[in-house]
Motif scaffolding. Structure first.
Motif, PDB file in Angstrom:
ATOM      1  N   UNK A   6      86.935  -0.766 -27.477  1.00  0.00           N
ATOM      2  CA  UNK A   6      85.680  -1.495 -27.667  1.00  0.00           C
ATOM      3  C   UNK A   6      84.902  -1.544 -26.360  1.00  0.00           C
ATOM      4  N   UNK A   7      83.793  -0.822 -26.304  1.00  0.00           N
ATOM      5  CA  UNK A   7      82.845  -0.958 -25.207  1.00  0.00           C
ATOM      6  C   UNK A   7      81.835  -2.012 -25.637  1.00  0.00           C
ATOM      7  N   UNK A   8      81.789  -3.183 -24.992  1.00  0.00           N
ATOM      8  CA  UNK A   8      80.922  -4.247 -25.501  1.00  0.00           C
ATOM      9  C   UNK A   8      79.459  -4.117 -25.108  1.00  0.00           C
ATOM     10  N   UNK A   9      79.084  -3.042 -24.371  1.00  0.00           N
ATOM     11  CA  UNK A   9      77.654  -2.818 -24.186  1.00  0.00           C
ATOM     12  C   UNK A   9      77.165  -1.779 -25.194  1.00  0.00           C
ATOM     13  N   UNK A  10      75.867  -1.615 -25.295  1.00  0.00           N
ATOM     14  CA  UNK A  10      75.293  -0.808 -26.371  1.00  0.00           C
ATOM     15  C   UNK A  10      75.105   0.660 -26.003  1.00  0.00           C
ATOM     16  N   UNK A  11      75.632   1.104 -24.873  1.00  0.00           N
ATOM     17  CA  UNK A  11      75.453   2.485 -24.428  1.00  0.00           C
ATOM     18  C   UNK A  11      76.401   3.424 -25.166  1.00  0.00           C
ATOM     19  N   UNK A  12      75.848   4.258 -26.035  1.00  0.00           N
ATOM     20  CA  UNK A  12      76.665   5.242 -26.740  1.00  0.00           C
ATOM     21  C   UNK A  12      77.174   6.310 -25.785  1.00  0.00           C
ATOM     22  N   UNK A  13      76.332   6.683 -24.782  1.00  0.00           N
ATOM     23  CA  UNK A  13      76.751   7.697 -23.821  1.00  0.00           C
ATOM     24  C   UNK A  13      77.964   7.231 -23.022  1.00  0.00           C
ATOM     25  N   UNK A  28      99.628  12.765 -28.497  1.00  0.00           N
ATOM     26  CA  UNK A  28      99.048  13.558 -29.580  1.00  0.00           C
ATOM     27  C   UNK A  28      99.039  12.843 -30.928  1.00  0.00           C
ATOM     28  N   UNK A  29      99.867  11.811 -31.045  1.00  0.00           N
ATOM     29  CA  UNK A  29      99.912  11.069 -32.304  1.00  0.00           C
ATOM     30  C   UNK A  29      99.044   9.814 -32.268  1.00  0.00           C
ATOM     31  N   UNK A  30      98.208   9.681 -31.236  1.00  0.00           N
ATOM     32  CA  UNK A  30      97.374   8.488 -31.083  1.00  0.00           C
ATOM     33  C   UNK A  30      95.921   8.839 -31.388  1.00  0.00           C
ATOM     34  N   UNK A  31      95.360   8.139 -32.352  1.00  0.00           N
ATOM     35  CA  UNK A  31      93.955   8.310 -32.717  1.00  0.00           C
ATOM     36  C   UNK A  31      93.135   7.271 -31.961  1.00  0.00           C
ATOM     37  N   UNK A  32      92.267   7.744 -31.070  1.00  0.00           N
ATOM     38  CA  UNK A  32      91.405   6.843 -30.301  1.00  0.00           C
ATOM     39  C   UNK A  32      90.063   6.722 -31.016  1.00  0.00           C
ATOM     40  N   UNK A  33      89.712   5.506 -31.396  1.00  0.00           N
ATOM     41  CA  UNK A  33      88.422   5.232 -32.030  1.00  0.00           C
ATOM     42  C   UNK A  33      87.609   4.377 -31.066  1.00  0.00           C
ATOM     43  N   UNK A  34      86.504   4.913 -30.582  1.00  0.00           N
ATOM     44  CA  UNK A  34      85.683   4.206 -29.590  1.00  0.00           C
ATOM     45  C   UNK A  34      84.421   3.669 -30.257  1.00  0.00           C
ATOM     46  N   UNK A  35      84.193   2.376 -30.110  1.00  0.00           N
ATOM     47  CA  UNK A  35      83.047   1.734 -30.757  1.00  0.00           C
ATOM     48  C   UNK A  35      82.249   0.934 -29.742  1.00  0.00           C
ATOM     49  N   UNK A  36      80.986   0.708 -30.065  1.00  0.00           N
ATOM     50  CA  UNK A  36      80.133  -0.176 -29.273  1.00  0.00           C
ATOM     51  C   UNK A  36      79.117  -0.812 -30.212  1.00  0.00           C
ATOM     52  N   UNK A  37      78.532  -1.932 -29.830  1.00  0.00           N
ATOM     53  CA  UNK A  37      77.538  -2.572 -30.701  1.00  0.00           C
ATOM     54  C   UNK A  37      76.249  -1.765 -30.766  1.00  0.00           C
ATOM     55  N   UNK A  77      89.716  -3.667 -24.630  1.00  0.00           N
ATOM     56  CA  UNK A  77      88.387  -4.176 -24.283  1.00  0.00           C
ATOM     57  C   UNK A  77      87.939  -3.426 -23.035  1.00  0.00           C
ATOM     58  N   UNK A  78      86.996  -2.505 -23.208  1.00  0.00           N
ATOM     59  CA  UNK A  78      86.636  -1.569 -22.142  1.00  0.00           C
ATOM     60  C   UNK A  78      85.464  -2.072 -21.314  1.00  0.00           C
ATOM     61  N   UNK A  79      85.659  -3.202 -20.673  1.00  0.00           N
ATOM     62  CA  UNK A  79      84.695  -3.766 -19.726  1.00  0.00           C
ATOM     63  C   UNK A  79      85.498  -4.523 -18.684  1.00  0.00           C
ATOM     64  N   UNK A  80      85.179  -4.324 -17.407  1.00  0.00           N
ATOM     65  CA  UNK A  80      86.043  -4.840 -16.350  1.00  0.00           C
ATOM     66  C   UNK A  80      86.063  -6.364 -16.258  1.00  0.00           C
ATOM     67  N   UNK A  81      85.103  -7.041 -16.874  1.00  0.00           N
ATOM     68  CA  UNK A  81      85.161  -8.502 -16.909  1.00  0.00           C
ATOM     69  C   UNK A  81      86.101  -9.030 -17.977  1.00  0.00           C
ATOM     70  N   UNK A  82      86.686  -8.128 -18.778  1.00  0.00           N
ATOM     71  CA  UNK A  82      87.560  -8.499 -19.900  1.00  0.00           C
ATOM     72  C   UNK A  82      86.914  -9.543 -20.816  1.00  0.00           C
ATOM     73  N   UNK A  83      85.632  -9.339 -21.190  1.00  0.00           N
ATOM     74  CA  UNK A  83      84.969 -10.338 -22.041  1.00  0.00           C
ATOM     75  C   UNK A  83      85.563 -10.383 -23.441  1.00  0.00           C
TER      76      UNK A  83
END
Length: 254
Positions: A6-13, A28-37, A77-83
């Motif tokens: 979860x990237x909690x900012x809105x930047x898709x890039x 190889x058996x791990x499916x990474x799903x990356x989302x943002x608002x 939670x992919x933000x260094x402030x751990x929000x």
């Protein structure tokens, strides 16, 4: 295994960049799903206390949406402030890892000391709060803000890299840091090059968090539901309150 990032900012890039770093360390058996608002449902960047509140609400929204779709084996939670980290842990019993938390723990395993190199100096107070919370005040010998805004890291150019490298070199040379913790998910793609140039371990929190989340999931170890992280209470007086209303306020950061 499915890990939702979860990237909690809105930047898709930036979300796409973070996903690449995560997939490089996932098995190889791990499916990474990356989302943002979506724009208007979270901050454009997390660079202030107001941004952090909006980011925390976006994290809760993302976890709830994922649960509605069937859930994951772990969350990062992919933000260094751990929000929103504590709130997310109330919602699930699988591992939920913040990238600052993960990076500090991994860095402490590489040597006696480490330094944090992050974005704007105004975020250093939050970094110091997390160092205290996670018990690494003695291990962290320095924390530097590079002055680089978060969104400038969507595409990291040579000028940004040289600035980050300079602060890392100072931490190693003058402060005696055995390792470097990169204080922004947007720096994830710089980890290998910086480590080669510095000659000391450089820890990207995204990779560290994915590694810890997958390891915990394989061990069958998740979030304790004994007390603090039990599901949040449901009260009749909360009927008109929707935490998504907070994130719907949109971005106040830049």
């Amino acid at each position: 295994m499915r890990i939702t990032l979860i990237n909690p900012n809105t930047s898709r890039a930036m979300t796409d960049k973070i996903a690449v770093a995560a997939r490089e360390v996932a098995g190889p058996d791990v499916d990474i799903v990356a989302v943002c608002p979506e724009p208007g449902r979270g901050p454009a960047a997390v660079e202030s206390h107001v941004d952090e509140i909006l980011a925390g609400a976006a994290v809760v929204d993302a976890v709830r949406a994922d649960l509605a779709a069937g859930g994951s084996d772990g969350y990062v939670v992919a933000c260094f402030g751990d929000p929103g980290l504590d709130a997310a842990r109330e919602l699930v019993d699988v591992p939920v890892i913040g990238i600052a938390e993960a990076a500090m723990h991994v860095a402490a395993l590489t040597g006696r000391t480490f330094a944090v190199v992050t974005t704007l100096s105004r975020t250093l107070g939050r970094a110091q709060d997390l160092l205290a919370r996670y018990g690494f005040e003695r291990a962290c010998v320095a924390a530097y803000g590079t002055g680089i805004p978060v969104l400038e890291l969507e595409e990291t150019g040579s000028a940004a890299f040289d600035e980050i490298l300079g602060w890392c070199e100072r931490a190693v040379r003058e402060d005696g840091a055995d390792a470097i913790v990169l204080g922004c998910a947007g720096m994830a793609d710089l980890c290998g090059t910086l480590q080669h140039r510095l000659g000391v371990p450089v820890v990207d929190g995204v990779a560290a968090a994915v590694g810890l989340a997958t390891a915990m999931a394989r061990m069958g170890v998740g979030v304790s539901k004994r007390d603090e992280y039990a599901p949040p209470p449901v009260r009749s007086g909360d009927a008109g309150v929707d935490i998504r209303a907070a994130s719907a306020l949109g971005s106040v950061g830049a």
